[in-house]
Write a protein that holds these residues in place. Structure first.
Motif, PDB file in Angstrom:
ATOM      1  N   UNK A 760       0.854  -1.190   0.000  1.00 47.84           N
ATOM      2  CA  UNK A 760       0.000   0.000   0.000  1.00 47.84           C
ATOM      3  C   UNK A 760       0.887   1.236   0.000  1.00 47.84           C
ATOM      4  N   UNK A 761       0.685   2.124  -0.986  1.00 52.80           N
ATOM      5  CA  UNK A 761       1.578   3.292  -1.097  1.00 52.80           C
ATOM      6  C   UNK A 761       0.854   4.615  -0.905  1.00 52.80           C
ATOM      7  N   UNK A 762      -0.473   4.624  -1.093  1.00 53.99           N
ATOM      8  CA  UNK A 762      -1.165   5.908  -1.060  1.00 53.99           C
ATOM      9  C   UNK A 762      -2.564   5.709  -0.487  1.00 53.99           C
ATOM     10  N   UNK A 763      -3.053   6.722   0.247  1.00 55.32           N
ATOM     11  CA  UNK A 763      -4.340   6.600   0.923  1.00 55.32           C
ATOM     12  C   UNK A 763      -5.175   7.853   0.676  1.00 55.32           C
ATOM     13  N   UNK A 764      -6.483   7.663   0.465  1.00 56.91           N
ATOM     14  CA  UNK A 764      -7.398   8.790   0.240  1.00 56.91           C
ATOM     15  C   UNK A 764      -8.583   8.632   1.188  1.00 56.91           C
ATOM     16  N   UNK A 765      -9.052   9.741   1.775  1.00 55.05           N
ATOM     17  CA  UNK A 765     -10.223   9.659   2.645  1.00 55.05           C
ATOM     18  C   UNK A 765     -10.169  10.696   3.745  1.00 55.05           C
ATOM     19  N   UNK A 766     -11.123  10.589   4.697  1.00 54.46           N
ATOM     20  CA  UNK A 766     -11.182  11.522   5.822  1.00 54.46           C
ATOM     21  C   UNK A 766     -10.481  10.885   7.016  1.00 54.46           C
ATOM     22  N   UNK A 767      -9.210  11.169   7.195  1.00 54.64           N
ATOM     23  CA  UNK A 767      -8.431  10.568   8.281  1.00 54.64           C
ATOM     24  C   UNK A 767      -7.147  11.369   8.467  1.00 54.64           C
ATOM     25  N   UNK A 768      -6.315  10.913   9.401  1.00 47.63           N
ATOM     26  CA  UNK A 768      -5.024  11.563   9.638  1.00 47.63           C
ATOM     27  C   UNK A 768      -3.952  10.478   9.581  1.00 47.63           C
ATOM     28  N   UNK A 769      -2.769  10.792   9.048  1.00 49.78           N
ATOM     29  CA  UNK A 769      -1.672   9.819   9.049  1.00 49.78           C
ATOM     30  C   UNK A 769      -0.429  10.468   9.643  1.00 49.78           C
ATOM     31  N   UNK A 770       0.105   9.857  10.724  1.00 51.86           N
ATOM     32  CA  UNK A 770       1.328  10.411  11.296  1.00 51.86           C
ATOM     33  C   UNK A 770       2.542   9.628  10.807  1.00 51.86           C
ATOM     34  N   UNK A 771       2.296   8.463  10.166  1.00 49.91           N
ATOM     35  CA  UNK A 771       3.399   7.728   9.531  1.00 49.91           C
ATOM     36  C   UNK A 771       2.893   7.197   8.186  1.00 49.91           C
ATOM     37  N   UNK A 772       3.672   6.341   7.535  1.00 51.67           N
ATOM     38  CA  UNK A 772       3.278   5.944   6.172  1.00 51.67           C
ATOM     39  C   UNK A 772       2.361   4.729   6.144  1.00 51.67           C
ATOM     40  N   UNK A 773       2.114   4.097   7.287  1.00 50.14           N
ATOM     41  CA  UNK A 773       1.319   2.863   7.246  1.00 50.14           C
ATOM     42  C   UNK A 773       0.001   2.930   8.002  1.00 50.14           C
ATOM     43  N   UNK A 774      -0.079   3.749   9.053  1.00 49.38           N
ATOM     44  CA  UNK A 774      -1.265   3.711   9.905  1.00 49.38           C
ATOM     45  C   UNK A 774      -2.237   4.841   9.573  1.00 49.38           C
ATOM     46  N   UNK A 787      -9.637   4.800   0.678  1.00 46.02           N
ATOM     47  CA  UNK A 787      -9.197   4.252  -0.605  1.00 46.02           C
ATOM     48  C   UNK A 787      -7.677   4.084  -0.557  1.00 46.02           C
ATOM     49  N   UNK A 788      -7.231   2.894  -0.947  1.00 47.82           N
ATOM     50  CA  UNK A 788      -5.809   2.559  -0.832  1.00 47.82           C
ATOM     51  C   UNK A 788      -5.268   2.196  -2.206  1.00 47.82           C
ATOM     52  N   UNK A 789      -4.146   2.790  -2.572  1.00 52.37           N
ATOM     53  CA  UNK A 789      -3.512   2.435  -3.849  1.00 52.37           C
ATOM     54  C   UNK A 789      -2.321   1.521  -3.578  1.00 52.37           C
TER      55      UNK A 789
END
Length: 1091
Positions: A760-774, A787-789
């Motif tokens: 998984x390299x990219x994420x779309x949606x209503x959220x917050x990411x403090x690192x690249x995976x969570x 949505x995950x690419x």
């Protein structure tokens, strides 16, 4: 565009705003002042625009709509409405048939006559540059193989030279003003067959199919020939491309000039009778009329006519009925796949479309209600993926609501030891784990690491290597299930407290004057009895608190031991704190009388307020601090009316500037004004504080900035522009009830794991990411998707396929910590044909829209539009080059399961975010951009291509939903009534010639002229038609996550411009191309890539 509010008494900011002839609207706007008489001709009348003559020697660009040619219809005087040649009360939706034709096993393209030599054109798309030379004309669209200068060019996207400035490559035509010229494709060319042959589309698991659009002449039959295809395919009936409707243009030649003396048309192929072309290009006996579609227009080209005396050929235009129809594809999928349950046992199965009602049986892969992919067969190598350009993405809806017939995920309790996981990658036990050594160890399907089975989990294997308790354990036999989490999965290693809801009410002058405060307090008295609860719990575990605010904040102590609520005021908004702990968050049933007393007093307390200024950020800070002090997650419900201009942290200024549209600085309108809200959102997520924002603006409030915190905390935004209690209370209260009652997972973290080869390299949606995976979500409800690419990081193998595991850790409404797991297995392929055979266009469009809507934050809108067009052209060109059987370059060939990609992509390009009309406000665009970011596939499907249903053609006693028709003005009959919905808006369009009985039954008035335009509810009348239409409206609303307010639109009324905005197959007033024109343009782009 959403249109659910009345206009303000005066124009905001004291300046006239451009719009539909002085009429304003918004995604929450509604009819405004009366419009002057329309400057355009009548529906089918001559249009005033584009009557200039081209320079001598230049082929003339036809109007995309205008008078029908003299040969086919009498001219309609300007100002008179003519809907084709049928009588009043007729709906005309084209020929179709009751007999479903089976497609022959191989493709049978109509073979074109040799084209003139191709001329290489620059790859850039030049909408309105100088007209192409006659040599270039031959490279345009398939059916137009005409080499002489006499042939006019097809109009529309990228072709004809209207007398306007050169537009951007994105197809934003600056020249088409909102009023002056009328280049829109709003009049049906009367020479066309309308409607659409009911060709049957096979199940998507059928052998490789291709849809091709061969050239055809309207004049006479061509010899069909069967090419030896590399794989079976589907050919679409030949579209003739649009030609000039100007009487002065010489008629185009029907065939390219051939060497040698003129003679009769070529003889028919000996083995094939001269069948009429069906929509899917299959040759078969001509069909009779099909129910719910009328007959063809007279004057429709008849492909099956035998050669007769030569007649002057009618002008050619791409027949809308010969190009892929979303309605037909949806209908076929329902017929083919709606009756059987979708069993998820096999790897890489493509599910039915989102528009099909089907049951799911979980047998090891997650239901498509939880995960949908752009392709279920992914390329084995990154080179192959780069070549195809098909994005590999999954739209994941972890807490999706299921229909009552399907069981919710089982909850598995492993006690204090917790779920069994892989030692290395920490993947959770799932059906794809391989048990070895008699069941004592298992090999991880994601990273291949071998892990000891804990003694309490051990079980023997049967003769096939399966555990004997395989069917007793959900995590071994199902695709979706939940684990109860142990204390190790909790913050600070302590089990969480149940969540809390805090209601924060703006009591400034605007909120009180509009009646909002009184309405809200009245509703909350009863709504608090319906807070979400676990399973069979007697009452909800959720505690509630109340704050009111304007320039200062008022906290209320509603402790059950008090006789009256106590108010505490915090005026130091720069350093926010919560003045009380005990008595702020309370149990509803214990403090019922004090809460009721407070809700009675709030409207009276602030009834005479003169305070107009508000704060915003301190309100969120206060709610977050209260949750922090109570050591629980929760949700803030904010009801806010105006731009926060009072002195306080997060203060904003009005920066709305329409002059930035179509400039490089346009992206700043979508970006937050200040970074303050970004850091506030981060603090909220850390605390598990989700924010839902209800906005009631009368003018600009900077949704792009105010929406940052709701967006990053997994919350929702609702917007009611120019709120008026009498017309908007039903919509607001319905949204509020649903929002308060829905199940939410709090303080959530989601991680997506994949098997070796992709990640998984990219994420779309209503959220917050403090690192690249969570993916961190303060709150997540059943409507939101992530949505995950995925990208390749190694080679995949066809044997083992690819696996995806989505794990969501969250706190339930009762305060229980849980893990929800979804698993999905996909096939891998070494042939591009397998990739294209297993794609899902609806999911692809969902991903592309989100990708584009994120792109506008950092790039000019034109760049984003061009990139979308270019990527889709590459996807289709790669298919044409590598998978389709050899055929003339003049044919447009589309993969069977991607044949709707052009029409849906055009809808995304024409959407308000990427191509706004003059009446769309900056706030509307920011609002829709955020909404779409977390929409699921079913919501984006209807949002971009609205549903349009005729209401009087089905027997009143029938309970079935009327069959939908295509979203184009050509499909409307002035004698009918139509319902249109897109998930946010709901229109009832009434034709001018509708029967008096229908008007009486629906509106309780004797004639069309007495219907009140802009009506927002149908009267409740005791007759079958009224009941049926109201039931249909209720069922539409029940299917959507937001309440759709009804707007009644009369034909030729000022509101009709707004309704036409949603007829997405037509040209739009703001320069968006029609479906036909865009298909021509896509074909041109594909040919340039191939040459």
């Amino acid at each position: 565009m959403n249109v659910n509010q009345p206009a303000p008494p005066g124009v905001p900011y004291g300046q006239p705003q451009p719009g539909y002839a002085g009429y304003q609207s918004s995604y929450g706007g509604q009819p405004g002042p009366v419009v002057p008489p329309s400057p355009y001709g009548a529906y089918n009348g001559p249009m005033p625009a584009y009557q200039q003559l081209p320079p001598p020697g230049v082929p003339r660009a036809p109007p995309s709509s205008g008078t029908p040619p003299a040969s086919t219809a009498a001219r309609v005087p300007s100002g008179q409405s003519a809907y084709g040649q049928f009588g009043q009360g007729d709906v005309q939706n084209g020929p179709s048939s009751t007999v479903q034709m089976q497609r022959p096993p191989v493709s049978q393209p109509f073979v074109p006559a040799p084209a003139a030599p191709l001329v290489n054109q620059p790859a850039a798309f030049q909408p309105y540059g100088p007209p192409p030379t006659s040599a270039q004309v031959t490279t345009q669209m398939a059916g137009m193989q005409i080499s002489g200068p006499a042939a006019p060019l097809p109009s529309g996207l990228g072709y004809g030279p209207p007398p306007t400035s050169v537009a951007s490559a994105s197809g934003s035509f600056q020249g088409s003003s909102l009023y002056g010229s009328y280049p829109q494709n709003l009049a049906p060319p009367t020479s066309l067959a309308q409607g659409h042959p009911g060709a049957q589309t096979p199940q998507r698991s059928a052998p490789m199919q291709a849809s091709s659009f061969p050239p055809s002449a309207a004049g006479g039959p061509r010899p069909p020939s069967i090419a030896g295809p590399s794989m079976p395919g589907q050919s679409f009936g030949g579209p003739s491309v649009s030609q000039s409707n100007h009487a002065s243009s010489p008629p185009p030649q029907t065939h390219p000039p051939m060497p040698g003396p003129p003679g009769p048309p070529p003889p028919m192929h000996s083995s094939q009778p001269g069948y009429q072309l069906q929509q899917n290009g299959s040759f078969g006996p001509a069909r009779g009329p099909q129910p719910n579609y009328g007959g063809a227009y007279s004057g429709a080209p008849n492909f099956a006519s035998q050669p007769g005396p030569p007649q002057p050929p009618p002008p050619k235009r791409l027949d809308p009925d010969s190009i892929p129809s979303p309605i037909q594809v949806i209908e076929d999928d329902r017929n083919n796949r709606g009756s059987e349950p979708f069993v998820t046992g096999a790897r890489g199965q493509v599910p039915p479309l989102v528009t099909t009602n089907f049951l799911v049986k979980d047998q090891g892969n997650a239901s498509p209600r939880y995960i949908r992919c752009t392709s279920y067969n992914i390329p084995c190598t990154s080179d192959m993926a780069k070549q195809a350009q098909v994005p590999l993405a999954a739209v994941i809806k972890p807490l999706a609501r299921l229909p009552p017939e399907e069981a919710p995920p089982y909850v598995v309790d492993h006690g204090e030891s917790g779920p069994v996981r892989c030692n290395r990658c920490k993947a959770y036990m799932c059906p794809f784990m391989q048990f070895i050594e008699g069941g004592r160890r298992f090999q991880c399907c994601f990273c291949s690491c071998v892990t000891e089975v804990p003694p309490q989990y051990f079980q023997h294997l049967d003769h096939t290597g399966k555990r004997v308790d395989f069917y007793d354990r959900p995590e071994l036999s199902l695709g979706s299930y939940e684990f109860l989490a142990t204390v190790d999965y909790c913050k600070n290693n302590k089990f969480p407290h149940p969540p809390a809801f805090i209601f924060m009410i703006d009591v400034s002058y605007n909120a009180v004057r509009s009646g909002l405060v009184r309405l809200l307090c009245e509703e909350l008295k009863s709504l608090l009895d319906f807070l979400p609860r676990e399973g069979g719990a007697e009452e909800s575990a959720i505690r509630v608190g109340f704050v009111t605010y304007n320039k200062v904040l008022h906290f209320y102590n509603v402790k059950s031991s008090l006789a009256q609520p106590q108010m505490m005021v915090v005026s130091d908004v720069a350093d926010m704190f919560v003045p009380l702990l005990d008595g702020f968050l309370v149990n509803v049933s214990e403090s019922r009388t004090v809460i009721t007393s407070l809700l009675d007093q709030i409207p009276e307390m602030f009834a005479d307020t003169r305070e107009t200024e508000t704060v915003f950020a301190p309100v969120i800070q206060a709610g977050m601090e209260a949750l922090k002090a109570a050591e629980c997650p929760g949700k803030l419900f904010l009801f806010h009316t105006s731009l926060p201009i009072a002195e306080a942290p997060g203060k904003l200024k009005n920066r709305d500037d329409r002059k930035l549209l179509n400039t490089d600085k346009e992206k700043t309108l979508f970006q937050p004004q200040t970074g303050f809200y970004q850091s506030l959102a981060k603090e909220c997520v850390t605390q598990g504080c989700c924010v839902d924002l209800f906005l009631f603006p009368n003018q600009y409030v900077d949704v792009a900035t105010l929406g940052v915190v709701p967006h990053h905390t997994g919350g929702s935004i609702y917007k009611y522009a120019c709120f008026q209690v009498e017309s908007d209370q039903e919509r607001f209260l319905s949204d509020l009830r649903r929002d308060v009652q829905k199940d939410v997972g709090f303080d959530a973290v989601m991680r997506v794991r994949t098997s070796t080869g992709i990640r998984a390299t990219d994420f779309f949606g209503a959220f917050y990411m403090s690192n690249t995976t969570d993916v961190e979500l303060a709150g997540l409800d059943g409507d939101k998707t992530v949505t995950v690419e995925f990208k390749h990081d190694d080679r995949l193998s066809e044997d083992s396929g690819a696996l995806i595991q989505c794990a969501l850790l969250y706190t339930s409404c009762a305060g229980q910590r849980r893990l929800r797991i979804h698993n999905l297995s996909l096939n891998c392929c070494t042939q591009l044909a397998d990739l294209y055979r297993n794609c899902e266009t609806d999911t692809l469009i969902n991903y592309l829209a989100k990708f584009a809507y994120r792109g506008v934050l950092s790039s000019p809108v034109k760049t984003v539009r061009d990139a979308l067009i270019s990527q889709c052209a590459q996807i289709l060109a790669c298919y044409r080059k590598n998978c389709a059987s050899p055929s003339s370059a003049g044919q447009l060939i589309l993969p069977e399961c991607m044949k709707l990609l052009p029409v849906y992509l055009n809808c995304v390009l024409k959407s308000d975010v990427l191509q706004p009309g003059a009446e769309v406000t900056t706030d509307d665009r920011a609002y829709v951009r955020q909404l779409v970011t977390s929409m699921d596939v079913a919501e984006t499907n209807v949002f971009f291509y609205p549903r349009l249903l005729p209401l009087t053609k089905v027997p009143v006693e029938s309970s079935a939903e009327p069959p939908a028709i295509r979203a184009s003005e050509e499909r409307l009959s002035k004698g009918d009534v139509y319902l249109l919905e897109n998930g946010l808006n709901l229109f009832l369009w009434v034709g001018a010639s509708v029967q008096q009985g229908v008007v009486q039954s629906l509106f309780s008035v004797p004639s069309f002229s007495q219907i009140n335009s802009g009506l927002s509810a149908l009267p409740v009348l005791e007759n079958p038609l009224s009941k049926r239409v109201r039931d249909l409206i209720d069922s539409f609303r029940a299917q959507r996550s937001r309440y759709m307010k009804l707007i009644v639109v009369k034909q030729e009324d000022k509101l009709e411009m707004l309704f036409k905005h949603f007829l997405v197959e037509d040209k739009s007033l703001n320069g968006g191309a029609s479906y036909v024109d865009f298909l021509c343009h896509m074909h041109k782009e594909i040919r340039q890539l191939l040459s």
